[in-house]
Design a protein around this motif. Structure first.
Motif, PDB file in Angstrom:
ATOM      1  N   GLY A   4       0.842  -1.193   0.000  1.00 12.99           N
ATOM      2  CA  GLY A   4       0.000   0.000   0.000  1.00 12.99           C
ATOM      3  C   GLY A   4       0.871   1.234   0.000  1.00 12.99           C
ATOM      4  O   GLY A   4       2.047   1.175   0.360  1.00 12.99           O
ATOM      5  N   HIS A   5       0.289   2.338  -0.427  1.00 12.86           N
ATOM      6  CA  HIS A   5       1.006   3.611  -0.360  1.00 12.86           C
ATOM      7  C   HIS A   5       1.258   3.959   1.088  1.00 12.86           C
ATOM      8  O   HIS A   5       0.595   3.431   1.979  1.00 12.86           O
ATOM      9  CB  HIS A   5       0.147   4.725  -0.970  1.00 12.86           C
ATOM     10  N   SER A   6       2.191   4.895   1.315  1.00 17.02           N
ATOM     11  CA  SER A   6       2.352   5.345   2.693  1.00 17.02           C
ATOM     12  C   SER A   6       1.081   6.084   3.077  1.00 17.02           C
ATOM     13  O   SER A   6       0.527   6.841   2.279  1.00 17.02           O
ATOM     14  CB  SER A   6       3.582   6.239   2.827  1.00 17.02           C
ATOM     15  N   GLY A   7       0.591   5.806   4.272  1.00 16.02           N
ATOM     16  CA  GLY A   7      -0.654   6.410   4.713  1.00 16.02           C
ATOM     17  C   GLY A   7      -1.872   5.628   4.285  1.00 16.02           C
ATOM     18  O   GLY A   7      -3.002   6.043   4.541  1.00 16.02           O
TER      19      GLY A   7
ATOM     20  N   VAL B 123       2.570 -15.427   8.355  1.00  9.81           N
ATOM     21  CA  VAL B 123       3.332 -14.181   8.312  1.00  9.81           C
ATOM     22  C   VAL B 123       2.477 -13.102   7.690  1.00  9.81           C
ATOM     23  O   VAL B 123       1.801 -13.343   6.684  1.00  9.81           O
ATOM     24  CB  VAL B 123       4.633 -14.342   7.481  1.00  9.81           C
ATOM     25  N   LEU B 124       2.470 -11.931   8.318  1.00 10.95           N
ATOM     26  CA  LEU B 124       1.879 -10.758   7.679  1.00 10.95           C
ATOM     27  C   LEU B 124       2.994  -9.730   7.568  1.00 10.95           C
ATOM     28  O   LEU B 124       3.449  -9.170   8.569  1.00 10.95           O
ATOM     29  CB  LEU B 124       0.713 -10.206   8.503  1.00 10.95           C
ATOM     30  N   LEU B 125       3.471  -9.557   6.333  1.00  7.40           N
ATOM     31  CA  LEU B 125       4.608  -8.670   6.097  1.00  7.40           C
ATOM     32  C   LEU B 125       4.108  -7.385   5.460  1.00  7.40           C
ATOM     33  O   LEU B 125       3.594  -7.403   4.348  1.00  7.40           O
ATOM     34  CB  LEU B 125       5.616  -9.366   5.171  1.00  7.40           C
ATOM     35  N   VAL B 126       4.248  -6.280   6.175  1.00  6.96           N
ATOM     36  CA  VAL B 126       3.855  -4.984   5.624  1.00  6.96           C
ATOM     37  C   VAL B 126       5.047  -4.402   4.888  1.00  6.96           C
ATOM     38  O   VAL B 126       6.156  -4.374   5.423  1.00  6.96           O
ATOM     39  CB  VAL B 126       3.411  -4.032   6.754  1.00  6.96           C
ATOM     40  N   THR B 127       4.844  -3.986   3.666  1.00 10.47           N
ATOM     41  CA  THR B 127       5.960  -3.423   2.894  1.00 10.47           C
ATOM     42  C   THR B 127       5.416  -2.449   1.855  1.00 10.47           C
ATOM     43  O   THR B 127       4.241  -2.469   1.522  1.00 10.47           O
ATOM     44  CB  THR B 127       6.774  -4.538   2.207  1.00 10.47           C
ATOM     45  N   HIS B 128       6.305  -1.573   1.370  1.00  9.29           N
ATOM     46  CA  HIS B 128       5.887  -0.717   0.251  1.00  9.29           C
ATOM     47  C   HIS B 128       6.642  -1.128  -1.009  1.00  9.29           C
ATOM     48  O   HIS B 128       6.563  -0.490  -2.040  1.00  9.29           O
ATOM     49  CB  HIS B 128       6.130   0.753   0.577  1.00  9.29           C
TER      50      HIS B 128
ATOM     51  N   LEU C  29       3.659 -14.182  12.748  1.00  7.87           N
ATOM     52  CA  LEU C  29       4.759 -13.226  12.757  1.00  7.87           C
ATOM     53  C   LEU C  29       4.303 -11.969  12.012  1.00  7.87           C
ATOM     54  O   LEU C  29       3.959 -12.047  10.836  1.00  7.87           O
ATOM     55  CB  LEU C  29       5.994 -13.825  12.076  1.00  7.87           C
ATOM     56  N   LEU C  30       4.292 -10.859  12.722  1.00  2.12           N
ATOM     57  CA  LEU C  30       3.920  -9.591  12.092  1.00  2.12           C
ATOM     58  C   LEU C  30       5.188  -8.803  11.848  1.00  2.12           C
ATOM     59  O   LEU C  30       5.995  -8.628  12.759  1.00  2.12           O
ATOM     60  CB  LEU C  30       2.991  -8.809  13.021  1.00  2.12           C
ATOM     61  N   ALA C  31       5.378  -8.337  10.623  1.00  2.00           N
ATOM     62  CA  ALA C  31       6.596  -7.596  10.306  1.00  2.00           C
ATOM     63  C   ALA C  31       6.218  -6.287   9.635  1.00  2.00           C
ATOM     64  O   ALA C  31       5.578  -6.283   8.584  1.00  2.00           O
ATOM     65  CB  ALA C  31       7.499  -8.435   9.411  1.00  2.00           C
ATOM     66  N   ASP C  32       6.600  -5.174  10.263  1.00  2.12           N
ATOM     67  CA  ASP C  32       6.235  -3.846   9.766  1.00  2.12           C
ATOM     68  C   ASP C  32       7.432  -3.236   9.038  1.00  2.12           C
ATOM     69  O   ASP C  32       8.296  -2.631   9.647  1.00  2.12           O
ATOM     70  CB  ASP C  32       5.810  -2.958  10.941  1.00  2.12           C
ATOM     71  N   GLU C  33       7.474  -3.390   7.744  1.00  2.00           N
ATOM     72  CA  GLU C  33       8.599  -2.937   6.914  1.00  2.00           C
ATOM     73  C   GLU C  33       9.935  -3.262   7.569  1.00  2.00           C
ATOM     74  O   GLU C  33      10.747  -2.370   7.799  1.00  2.00           O
ATOM     75  CB  GLU C  33       8.494  -1.429   6.660  1.00  2.00           C
TER      76      GLU C  33
END
Lengths: 245, 325
Positions: free
Chosen positions: A46-49, A183-188, A151-155
């Motif tokens: 997703g975009h930032s924000g 795993v839920l990996l948040v990334t841009h 496992l949650l990973a925020d960027e």
């Protein structure tokens, strides 16, 4: 836990129903429905924000002061890896990995986890003696040692240089194959998502705009032409067309 | 900042040129004219600067090798803290030997030393030193305990903060030595009020710095503790307190120095022994050498106690890599 979130009965992995979160007047998450089966590797783009971190923080129960509603169920053992390694500078690396645990058995597991991320022999080092990549490996070891179901990973690799990043991708995928947490990996980073995840979600205006299963064998290469197709679809969902690039 | 326009122009040219070459002669030139104005007037000297700059850059690889100076002050000298005081004593000795000092006002170092030895052997100095040490130690111990306890209560609970923080800030606004008359009325003119005043002088900096450090704990670490499932007790013990230690040590060092400061004043009030008393008596008899003996002992004790705190600090905070290490 957010005040208006009912706890569902404990499922195998993550289950969200009509999850809504808003800051002031701005609705960041607008009724998200999502199921993550046990052991699935999901990337959230997703975009930032766009609310991807908000979603992750909701699942991690880190959003005490955020208004919202909806149903949320997550496993009992959840680990979080943040963008910064978040090692306590006054605890040696092994003690950082063991934060919140005690006993001989935990220590043994901590040493094993450090060896697994390639930090054997650095147990007694101070965090500020580690490089950025090493610190992030230690953070991975800290999350592993609790044997998470999710496992949650925020960027987690956002602050690393390109070369270290590629190494960390391989490491994360190896660790996942060995331990099989969800795993839920948040990334841009679209490429990061395609190379690592089996399913990629695109968050757009508080809703899941695209839910894409990536059916290619691992280890994947950035140059795999078949991945290019996925890449285009994801970029289109993110509102980026090739001529913009 | 008040230099005229014409000098500004020359200053900025030299300053820019020196920035490129980094020679020591140029620094002297800028020091003479005043460096702070240089940036303000760069616009007027724009044509001149680039020429000079490119010239030096081209020359650099062929000429003397340019070495980049680090911004950290460099390796610490051994026993560097003693250099200043020793130099001061040397100057004092030299001036006395040359007869430049009025011996009635500032006696020679050897006279002071001799007086010190005499006072020590006749037994008055050891008694005075011990009395002073005892007062400082009691006051310091009480002040330290109170400062830490209040800071913990106020930094870790909202009730504590509501009750304590404002009160201490109020106390801090009142000059502690101004409390002396009141304390004499309350506690009598004996030892108790002296120790109480020292305790107040000590607890304020200890409280302020520890409290600021406790309440300034990084929010990211709070989140981490939640994720790792730490209990409240463990969170305080493993994250809040270690994180607040650097602030606590700043307060501790101020407190140590404060306890000695308070002592000088207090021992001139109805005391029959102690260093301050000794000096006060010496003033009545015009014995400047005795006063200097007292001052030197205060100085030495202050330096020693500060060094002790520093050593402890360095051991406890060994995880920190700062400019001083």
């Amino acid at each position: 836990m957010a005040p208006h979130t009912e706890q569902l009965t404990r499922p195998a992995a993550v289950r969200l129903r009509g999850l809504t979160r808003s800051f002031e007047d701005r609705t960041v998450l607008d009724g998200i429905d999502l199921d993550i089966p046990a052991g699935q590797f999901v990337a959230l783009l997703g975009h930032s924000g766009s609310g991807k971190s908000t979603l992750l923080r909701a699942v991690a129960h880190l959003d005490h002061e955020v208004a919202g509603s909806g149903q949320l169920a997550a496993p009992e053992r959840v680990s979080v890896v943040f963008q910064d390694s978040r090692l306590l500078p006054w605890r040696r690396v092994l003690d950082n990995v063991l934060l919140g645990l005690d006993g001989k058995e935990a220590e043994h597991k901590g040493r094993e986890a450090l060896a697994e991320v390639g930090l054997k022999g650095r147990e007694r080092a101070w965090p500020n003696e580690l490089s950025g990549g090493e610190a992030q490996r230690a953070a991975l070891a800290r999350s592993l040692v609790r044997e998470p179901e999710l496992l949650l990973a925020d960027e987690p690799f956002g602050a690393l240089d390109a070369l270290t990043r590629i190494k960390m991708h391989t490491l994360l995928r190896e660790l996942w194959e060995r331990h099989r947490p969800s795993v839920l990996l948040v990334t841009h980073d679209v490429d990061e998502a395609i190379v690592l995840a089996d399913r990629v979600l695109v968050l757009d205006h508080g809703r899941i705009g695209l839910d894409l299963t990536i059916d290619r064998p691992h280890p994947r290469s950035y140059r795999d032409p078949l991945l290019g197709e996925y890449r285009e679809r994801l970029l289109a969902a993110l509102g980026v067309t090739e001529d913009h690039k | 900042m008040t230099t005229s326009a014409s000098t500004n122009t020359t200053t900025s040219t030299t300053a820019d040129a020196t920035a490129d070459t980094g020679t020591s002669t140029a620094t002297d030139a800028t020091a003479d004219t005043g460096t702070s104005t240089a940036t303000g007037t760069t616009a007027t000297t724009v044509p001149a600067v680039p020429v000079a700059a490119t010239g030096t850059v081209d020359d650099a690889p062929r000429g003397r090798r340019r070495r980049r100076r680090g911004l950290a002050p460099g390796k610490p000298w051994p026993a560097s803290r003693l250099v200043g005081p020793l130099l001061l004593i040397a100057l004092w000795a030299a001036a006395s030997a040359a007869g430049q000092l009025d011996t009635g006002a500032i006696p020679a170092p050897w006279t002071v030393l001799e007086t010190g030895v005499n006072l020590w052997t006749d037994g008055t100095l050891p008694t005075d030193v011990l009395t002073s040490l005892e007062r400082a130690a009691y006051g310091f111990a009480i002040g330290l305990t109170a400062g830490v306890a209040l800071a913990l209560a106020s930094g870790l609970t909202r009730t504590g903060e509501a009750l304590i923080d404002g009160t201490v800030q109020l106390n801090r606004a009142i000059p502690t030595l101004g409390l002396i008359p009141l304390f004499i009325l309350w506690l009598g003119i004996g030892e108790t009020f002296k120790i109480a005043i020292i305790a107040i002088v000590v607890y304020i900096p200890v409280y302020l710095n520890t409290h600021a450090a406790l309440s300034g704990i990084d929010h990211r670490f709070v989140e981490l503790a939640e994720v790792q499932g730490l209990s409240k007790v463990r969170f305080v013990r493993q994250i809040v307190i270690p994180g607040a230690l650097p602030g606590f040590f700043v307060g501790l060092r101020l407190g140590v120095t404060g306890s000695w400061l308070g002592l000088v004043v207090l021992e001139q009030i109805n005391a029959t022994s102690g260093l301050g008393y000794m000096m006060f008596q010496a003033q009545n008899y015009g014995q400047s050498d005795v006063i200097l003996v007292g001052l030197l002992i205060y100085g030495v004790f202050g330096l020693l106690s500060d060094t002790a705190v520093r050593l402890i600090e360095r051991r406890v905070l060994s995880w920190r890599r700062t400019l001083s290490s």
